[in-house]
Design a protein around this motif. Structure first.
Motif, PDB file in Angstrom:
ATOM      1  N   SER A  52      -0.743  11.720  -0.234  1.00  0.00           N
ATOM      2  CA  SER A  52      -0.880  13.024   0.415  1.00  0.00           C
ATOM      3  C   SER A  52      -1.352  14.047  -0.597  1.00  0.00           C
ATOM      4  O   SER A  52      -0.884  14.067  -1.735  1.00  0.00           O
TER       5      SER A  52
ATOM      6  N   SER B 139       3.752   7.948  -1.362  1.00  0.00           N
ATOM      7  CA  SER B 139       4.901   7.468  -0.616  1.00  0.00           C
ATOM      8  C   SER B 139       4.731   5.982  -0.318  1.00  0.00           C
ATOM      9  O   SER B 139       3.690   5.558   0.171  1.00  0.00           O
TER      10      SER B 139
ATOM     11  N   HIS C 151       0.926   5.688   0.819  1.00  0.00           N
ATOM     12  CA  HIS C 151       0.257   6.806   1.473  1.00  0.00           C
ATOM     13  C   HIS C 151       0.124   7.924   0.438  1.00  0.00           C
ATOM     14  O   HIS C 151       1.119   8.328  -0.158  1.00  0.00           O
TER      15      HIS C 151
ATOM     16  N   VAL D 266      -0.274  15.457  -6.161  1.00  0.00           N
ATOM     17  CA  VAL D 266      -0.270  14.621  -4.967  1.00  0.00           C
ATOM     18  C   VAL D 266       1.128  14.053  -4.756  1.00  0.00           C
ATOM     19  O   VAL D 266       1.968  14.036  -5.676  1.00  0.00           O
ATOM     20  N   CYS D 267       1.372  13.637  -3.528  1.00  0.00           N
ATOM     21  CA  CYS D 267       2.646  13.003  -3.182  1.00  0.00           C
ATOM     22  C   CYS D 267       2.310  11.583  -2.755  1.00  0.00           C
ATOM     23  O   CYS D 267       1.503  11.378  -1.847  1.00  0.00           O
TER      24      CYS D 267
ATOM     25  N   PRO E 223      -2.809  19.557   4.852  1.00  0.00           N
ATOM     26  CA  PRO E 223      -2.307  18.304   4.276  1.00  0.00           C
ATOM     27  C   PRO E 223      -3.172  17.130   4.728  1.00  0.00           C
ATOM     28  O   PRO E 223      -3.549  17.054   5.892  1.00  0.00           O
ATOM     29  N   MET E 224      -3.486  16.249   3.804  1.00  0.00           N
ATOM     30  CA  MET E 224      -4.259  15.040   4.099  1.00  0.00           C
ATOM     31  C   MET E 224      -3.397  13.855   3.673  1.00  0.00           C
ATOM     32  O   MET E 224      -2.683  13.938   2.672  1.00  0.00           O
ATOM     33  N   CYS E 225      -3.470  12.754   4.396  1.00  0.00           N
ATOM     34  CA  CYS E 225      -2.624  11.595   4.081  1.00  0.00           C
ATOM     35  C   CYS E 225      -3.422  10.327   4.304  1.00  0.00           C
ATOM     36  O   CYS E 225      -3.809  10.019   5.426  1.00  0.00           O
ATOM     37  N   ILE E 226      -3.674   9.608   3.234  1.00  0.00           N
ATOM     38  CA  ILE E 226      -4.553   8.439   3.264  1.00  0.00           C
ATOM     39  C   ILE E 226      -3.817   7.207   2.732  1.00  0.00           C
ATOM     40  O   ILE E 226      -3.233   7.268   1.645  1.00  0.00           O
ATOM     41  N   PRO E 227      -3.842   6.087   3.471  1.00  0.00           N
ATOM     42  CA  PRO E 227      -3.232   4.854   2.955  1.00  0.00           C
ATOM     43  C   PRO E 227      -4.186   4.144   1.995  1.00  0.00           C
ATOM     44  O   PRO E 227      -5.389   4.101   2.245  1.00  0.00           O
TER      45      PRO E 227
ATOM     46  N   VAL F  49      -3.433  18.237  -0.747  1.00  0.00           N
ATOM     47  CA  VAL F  49      -3.771  19.432   0.021  1.00  0.00           C
ATOM     48  C   VAL F  49      -5.242  19.751  -0.184  1.00  0.00           C
ATOM     49  O   VAL F  49      -5.726  19.804  -1.321  1.00  0.00           O
TER      50      VAL F  49
ATOM     51  N   PHE G  99       0.846  -1.192   0.000  1.00  0.00           N
ATOM     52  CA  PHE G  99       0.000   0.000   0.000  1.00  0.00           C
ATOM     53  C   PHE G  99       0.883   1.244   0.000  1.00  0.00           C
ATOM     54  O   PHE G  99       2.084   1.167   0.301  1.00  0.00           O
TER      55      PHE G  99
END
Lengths: 219, 219
Positions: free
Chosen positions: A39, A83, A37, A80-81, A46-50, A41, A35
């Motif tokens: 990220s 990771s 993450h 988006v970023c 900032p929002m970060c969802i797996p 905006v 999976f």
């Protein structure tokens, strides 16, 4: 395979020697992850969802419900970023300060595109499913037209990304090597355990080989 | 323990029944994780960096070099999003569409504060080290004044956070239960492997019990 251009956003500044911009390294990390993450905006926050993902060539695919707020947010072309981080072990040094982690991680930046081509949509679902468990797609009830309509797929070009990795033993200060404590690496691995058959199964079927082979020291 | 207030940012919109705002659930997930993903906004771009952490009460601590661009960015009081994700298993349904993942994740929003109190700084380093491997701190060469000066510690209040979890067997459509495929859960676990002693060790010391006990089916 090629090496990706280093941009201001993907340039590794700390411990630059741990950076790697080759597609070979980046793809191998992405292909091992389960999976990522994501990220983005949202109203300056900032929002970060797996979430799960799949890769075909130089594109990463994410799927979700057409009704998902998250999917609609990252579908609108904003940057988006993504990771992906694999943890390989704990690096147990002599000094607290020199403790570290062995890891392989990829950070990529991209703008998403909603996939509309039906062949690409189908292929990306295969990639996302096979990323979790190779061999599964060919054995399950495939998506219906209605299920496909409920599914949004977003692709991200793998053009701006970097990998960062650490491996090996501790790097203690020279004078710490005579400190009398056990030092070394404790390897870590995400391992499959004994499968748990759904009690609702109506057939007496064995665990398929493409699943059982993932379990170490079992069967 | 208390339940955190639900804010616009932490409200679970998709599959709301998977949401959990109790400190009990949130803390238990945070205490099991080995690293978090820290998301922040830099020149309108989302950035997402994996790093270790520790928890003391209702504060999460992150440490890094005072020279780190990342640390300086998240130290300036901007809102960051911290995400901890534990993957517990693959949910292998009868239909491709119903495949899922068992997981426990926490997403929190907070503004960082640089910790200056020396006692809190010291205690947070213990928490960060013990998060990785309980028992290690008491056995290693502790930080010097110079090492402490090179270390920045940032605390984040655990006030705006939510957990989201899934567990158990697949939820297939009723009519799919007579599709003849093995269905169930393939549990996954991040497991310690046989420790690798640093070949530079100058003493013949056994692997300490607090490390060896983490390794399943070994020793």
């Amino acid at each position: 395979m090629a090496t990706l251009p280093i941009t201001e956003r993907t340039k590794i500044s700390r411990a630059a020697k741990k950076g790697d911009y080759t597609e070979e390294t980046i793809y191998s990390i992405l292909d091992e992850g389960l999976f990522c993450h994501v990220s983005y905006v949202e109203r300056e926050t900032p929002m970060c969802i797996p979430t799960g993902y799949g890769r075909i060539g130089n594109k990463l695919y994410i799927h979700g419900s057409v009704g998902s707020h998250f999917m609609r947010a990252i579908a609108d072309g904003r940057t988006v970023c993504l990771s992906v981080s694999l943890i390989d072990g704990l690096v147990l040094a002599r000094s607290a300060f020199s403790h570290s982690v062995n890891y392989r991680s990829v950070v990529m930046f991209a703008k998403g595109t909603v996939v509309t081509d039906e062949t690409e949509r189908w292929d990306s679902l295969i990639a996302i499913t096979e990323q979790f468990i190779p061999g599964r797609w060919d054995n399950v009830r495939l998506p219906t037209k209605s299920e496909m309509q409920k599914t949004m797929i977003i692709s991200f070009p793998l053009e701006e990304a970097s990998a960062k990795t650490r491996s090996g033993q501790p790097n203690d200060d020279e004078e710490d090597y005579d400190f009398p404590v056990w030092a070394g690496v404790l390897p870590l691995k995400l391992q499959a355990q004994t499968p748990i058959t759904d009690p609702k199964m109506q057939f007496d079927l064995p665990v398929p080989e493409y699943i059982s082979k993932l379990v170490v020291n079992e069967f």
